[in-house]
Every structure is written in structure tokens, then in C-alpha cells.
Design a protein around this motif. Structure first.
Motif, PDB file in Angstrom:
ATOM      1  N   THR A  37       0.805  -1.136  -0.106  1.00 22.96           N
ATOM      2  CA  THR A  37      -0.178  -0.072  -0.141  1.00 22.96           C
ATOM      3  C   THR A  37       0.836   1.324   0.020  1.00 22.96           C
ATOM      4  OG1 THR A  37      -1.669   1.277   1.078  1.00 22.96           O
ATOM      5  CG2 THR A  37      -0.239  -0.112   2.535  1.00 22.96           C
ATOM      6  N   LEU A 125      -3.619  -5.918 -10.677  1.00 20.28           N
ATOM      7  CA  LEU A 125      -2.720  -6.187 -11.841  1.00 20.28           C
ATOM      8  C   LEU A 125      -1.535  -7.213 -11.272  1.00 20.28           C
ATOM      9  CD1 LEU A 125      -1.838  -2.476 -12.659  1.00 20.28           C
ATOM     10  CD2 LEU A 125      -2.963  -4.132 -14.151  1.00 20.28           C
ATOM     11  N   LYS A 128       2.106  -5.188 -10.292  1.00 28.39           N
ATOM     12  CA  LYS A 128       2.282  -4.131  -9.641  1.00 28.39           C
ATOM     13  C   LYS A 128       2.253  -4.627  -8.177  1.00 28.39           C
ATOM     14  CE  LYS A 128      -0.524  -0.533  -8.601  1.00 28.39           C
ATOM     15  NZ  LYS A 128      -0.923   0.625  -8.996  1.00 28.39           N
ATOM     16  N   ASP A 139     -11.368   5.899   1.525  1.00 29.80           N
ATOM     17  CA  ASP A 139     -10.575   6.808   0.872  1.00 29.80           C
ATOM     18  C   ASP A 139      -9.739   6.104  -0.553  1.00 29.80           C
ATOM     19  OD1 ASP A 139      -9.810   8.929   2.862  1.00 29.80           O
ATOM     20  OD2 ASP A 139     -10.155   7.050   4.185  1.00 29.80           O
ATOM     21  N   LYS A 203      -9.574   8.726  -8.442  1.00 26.36           N
ATOM     22  CA  LYS A 203      -8.196   8.438  -7.631  1.00 26.36           C
ATOM     23  C   LYS A 203      -7.479   9.634  -7.286  1.00 26.36           C
ATOM     24  CE  LYS A 203      -4.995   5.311  -9.063  1.00 26.36           C
ATOM     25  NZ  LYS A 203      -4.544   3.817  -9.314  1.00 26.36           N
ATOM     26  N   TYR A 207      -5.951  11.273  -3.888  1.00 26.75           N
ATOM     27  CA  TYR A 207      -4.663  11.026  -3.574  1.00 26.75           C
ATOM     28  C   TYR A 207      -4.181  12.421  -3.137  1.00 26.75           C
ATOM     29  CZ  TYR A 207      -2.402   6.540  -4.578  1.00 26.75           C
ATOM     30  OH  TYR A 207      -2.338   5.069  -4.707  1.00 26.75           O
ATOM     31  N   ARG A 256      -2.031   1.591 -11.932  1.00 27.59           N
ATOM     32  CA  ARG A 256      -3.150   0.568 -12.018  1.00 27.59           C
ATOM     33  C   ARG A 256      -4.222   1.174 -13.300  1.00 27.59           C
ATOM     34  NH1 ARG A 256      -7.105   1.152  -6.565  1.00 27.59           N
ATOM     35  NH2 ARG A 256      -7.191  -1.138  -6.050  1.00 27.59           N
TER      36      ARG A 256
HETATM   37  C1  ZZB Z   1      -4.664   0.915   0.229  1.00 29.69           C
HETATM   38  C2  ZZB Z   1      -5.154   2.162  -0.205  1.00 29.69           C
HETATM   39  C3  ZZB Z   1      -5.944   3.060   0.434  1.00 29.69           C
HETATM   40  C4  ZZB Z   1      -4.632   2.364  -1.419  1.00 29.69           C
HETATM   41  C5  ZZB Z   1      -6.348   4.175  -0.202  1.00 29.69           C
HETATM   42  C6  ZZB Z   1      -4.958   3.515  -2.109  1.00 29.69           C
HETATM   43  C7  ZZB Z   1      -6.030   4.509  -1.632  1.00 29.69           C
HETATM   44  P1  ZZB Z   1      -1.595   3.447  -7.684  1.00 29.69           P
HETATM   45  O1  ZZB Z   1      -3.081   2.789  -7.778  1.00 29.69           O
HETATM   46  O2  ZZB Z   1      -0.628   3.165  -8.719  1.00 29.69           O
HETATM   47  O3  ZZB Z   1      -1.653   4.731  -7.349  1.00 29.69           O
HETATM   48  N1  ZZB Z   1      -2.629  -1.554  -5.283  1.00 29.69           N
HETATM   49  C8  ZZB Z   1      -1.472  -1.949  -4.951  1.00 29.69           C
HETATM   50  N2  ZZB Z   1      -1.135  -2.849  -5.750  1.00 29.69           N
HETATM   51  C9  ZZB Z   1      -1.996  -3.094  -6.695  1.00 29.69           C
HETATM   52  C10 ZZB Z   1      -2.144  -3.889  -7.874  1.00 29.69           C
HETATM   53  N3  ZZB Z   1      -1.371  -5.103  -8.178  1.00 29.69           N
HETATM   54  N4  ZZB Z   1      -3.264  -3.717  -8.524  1.00 29.69           N
HETATM   55  C11 ZZB Z   1      -3.751  -2.780  -8.576  1.00 29.69           C
HETATM   56  N5  ZZB Z   1      -4.077  -1.822  -7.386  1.00 29.69           N
HETATM   57  C12 ZZB Z   1      -3.056  -2.068  -6.572  1.00 29.69           C
HETATM   58  O4  ZZB Z   1      -0.825   2.518  -6.474  1.00 29.69           O
HETATM   59  C13 ZZB Z   1      -1.026   2.338  -5.139  1.00 29.69           C
HETATM   60  C14 ZZB Z   1      -2.413   1.598  -4.799  1.00 29.69           C
HETATM   61  O5  ZZB Z   1      -2.955   0.912  -5.514  1.00 29.69           O
HETATM   62  C15 ZZB Z   1      -1.946   0.923  -3.282  1.00 29.69           C
HETATM   63  O6  ZZB Z   1      -2.392   1.830  -2.511  1.00 29.69           O
HETATM   64  C16 ZZB Z   1      -3.018   0.010  -3.603  1.00 29.69           C
HETATM   65  O7  ZZB Z   1      -4.194   0.660  -2.908  1.00 29.69           O
HETATM   66  C17 ZZB Z   1      -3.438  -0.306  -5.092  1.00 29.69           C
HETATM   67  F1  ZZB Z   1      -7.268   5.044   0.503  1.00 29.69           F
HETATM   68  O8  ZZB Z   1      -3.745   0.616  -0.665  1.00 29.69           O
HETATM   69  B1  ZZB Z   1      -3.832   1.437  -1.834  1.00 29.69           B
HETATM   70  C18 ZZB Z   1      -6.819   7.286  -3.898  1.00 29.69           C
HETATM   71  C19 ZZB Z   1      -6.150   6.050  -3.451  1.00 29.69           C
HETATM   72  N6  ZZB Z   1      -6.321   5.654  -1.975  1.00 29.69           N
END
Ligand code: ZZB
Length: 258
Positions: A37, A125, A128, A139, A203, A207, A256
């Protein structure tokens, strides 16, 4: 990209997973699903853990008593970051399909819902992070759209409706909302995870607004700006043994959105 890899301990395997893994992992070992994350400060709001149902995961030995469920690609990266016993070496105990993991009950560190289910998300994905994603619908617009879809079509996805209906608590206050993702999903008229374009926009807003204007509403750093609290929550998780640093080789990062 510097991620936080979170350790979600398996409490109860889905029947398929139990069958596939039978005899392959020591009885007394702990197994963890390990999402990567970028938002450790949102971990209070985890409501489920996503895997790609069509992806293949490995169960990798991290130490005598700990095994991690991640993609082989993720494990290979970890092997060069001091996560496993031998530098550069991965030890795979088993292969398992994402769809077989669906329904597994895991512990989500820091979350108001300490026990959450593994659920399917087609857009995860393989290229990633670890291929495992922890879901924070308060969020993350993608996560809110997905849990909404799962609750609506539980039978189609082969899950129990209540697994996708855990209450979404406010975690971060921004000038517009304390439930930014649901707010943006509504505002941008996002009706399903297939609304890729609007989800990308949501998104982006989430962010930026979360990071620059967000204030934590909960936890030990309540009242602090997200910018300041993010590294503190991360440190706390790492110190407690619930997380570790995980990074991706720069050129391999794929967003993503593709
Ligand atoms: C929890 C979380 C809480 C995330 C949040 C985001 C947010 P990105 O999408 O490029 O900006 N992620 C991680 N690995 C993968 C994957 N293999 N395939 C799809 N999604 C993935 O990259 C990071 C975020 O994409 C990571 O952070 C994860 O979701 C997701 F409140 O973890 B996150 C506005 C986003 N908020």
C-alpha cells in the motif's frame, strides 16, 4: 515506489484454499496475505483484502514459522530487500489461484474491522506490488466501487453478501468530506468498477486531497495532518512487526490504469 507491505494473518482458510494447501505448510506456521500500500495512514479503514481471481499466487517461506502469499514477481522483489532468509533466493511452498483464496478470513492490523475477508477484484494487476491489495473504501474510490459491486452481485461473484458490507468508517477529514471516496464516486457518477476513466480521475483527486489537505480522525495520530501522520503510522506498523518496507524497481512500475 516505496510501499508499505502489510501482514494480514490468515485466521481461517476458504475451503478450496485449505484443500490446495493441505500438507504443504507446517501446521504451526503463520501464513500472511501481504498487500502493498501507498496509504499506510488509511489502514484503520480496511474492510476486505482483494486478490485477482485469475492470478496465480505463491506461498513463500519467509522464515521457519512465517509464509507470505504474494505473486512470484512480488516475492522475487522481496528476495532482494532482506525480507527472506537468503538474499536473492525464494522458497515456494505452494501455488494457489486467487479464486481459491476468496472467502479466506484474515486479520487486518489497525483496522476497526480486525477480521476481514479475501474478495475478488478483476482489475488487480499482476505487474504491480504484490498482487494483493488491501481495501479501504472510505479513501480509495476503486475500493468503494468494487465493494459496492460485490455487495450488489454477491451471488455472481460467489461470495457472501455480508463479506462486502462491513461498515465504512470515516478515517480522514478533508475540506470536502470525511468519506472522500464514497463522495467522489457519487459526484463523478461512478456506477461500477468498469467506469475506468472517472475512477482514475477520482483516484487522482483522492490522493492529492487526502495527502495535502487531510487530517486523521482516528488512531494515535488523531488530529495530525496526513502528511505528518503517514510516516508515523508506517513506523508504528513496522515496529509492531505488522508491516515492512517494500519497493519496486523504478522501471517496472505500472500504474493501476495501465
Ligand atoms: C490501500 C489504499 C488506501 C490504497 C487508499 C489507495 C488509497 P496506484 O494505484 O498506482 O496509485 N494497488 C497496489 N497493488 C496493486 C495491484 N497489483 N493492482 C491494483 N492496485 C494495486 O498505486 C497504489 C495503490 O494501488 C495501493 O495503495 C493499492 O491501494 C493499490 F485510500 O492501498 B492502496 C486514492 C487512493 N487511495
Amino acid at each position: 515506489q516505496e510501499y508499505t507491505a502489510l501482514k494480514l494473518k490468515v485466521l481461517d482458510w476458504a475451503p478450496k484454499a485449505a484443500e490446495v494447501l493441505k500438507g504443504k505448510i507446517p501446521e504451526d506456521a503463520s501464513v500472511f496475505l501481504v498487500p502493498a500500500t501507498l496509504r499506510p495512514e488509511t489502514m484503520y479503514g480496511q474492510t476486505c483484502c482483494f486478490v485477482g481471481p485469475a492470478l496465480t499466487y505463491g506461498v513463500f517461506k519467509a522464515s521457519e514459522k512465517e509464509y507470505f502469499v504474494v505473486t512470484e514477481r512480488g516475492a522475487k522483489n522481496m528476495a532482494y530487500q532482506g525480507v527472506f532468509e537468503k538474499e536473492g533466493v525464494i522458497e515456494k511452498a505452494a501455488d494457489i489461484k486467487g479464486s481459491d483464496l476468496v472467502g479466506t478470513l484474515v486479520n487486518a492490523p489497525l483496522s476497526f474491522h480486525p477480521q476481514v475477508r479475501v474478495l475478488p477484484m478483476d482489475t488487480v494487476l499482476a505487474t504491480k506490488g504484490t498482487g494483493v491489495v488491501t481495501s479501504v473504501p472510505s479513501d480509495s474510490p476503486d475500493d468503494f466501487a468494487m465493494v459496492t459491486e460485490l455487495a450488489k452481485k454477491a451471488d455472481f461473484y460467489g461470495i457472501k453478501k455480508e463479506w462486502a458490507e462491513l461498515e465504512v468508517f470515516p478515517i480522514i477529514q478533508t475540506p470536502t468530506s470525511d468519506l472522500l471516496a464514497p463522495y467522489l464516486v457519487k459526484k463523478l457518477k461512478i456506477s461500477s468498477p468498469k467506469d475506468t476513466k472517472q475512477l482514475l480521475e477520482a483516484k487522482d483527486i483522492a490522493y492529492k486531497e487526502g495527502f495535502y489537505q487531510g487530517v486523521l480522525k482516528v488512531g494515535d495520530f488523531k488530529g495530525e495532518k496526513v502528511e505528518a501522520a503517514k510516516p508515523k503510522v508506517r513506523e508504528q506498523l513496522i515496529k509492531a512487526g505488522d508491516a515492512f518496507a517494500y519497493s519496486e524497481p523504478e522501471n517496472k512500475v505500472v500504474s493501476r490504469s495501465g
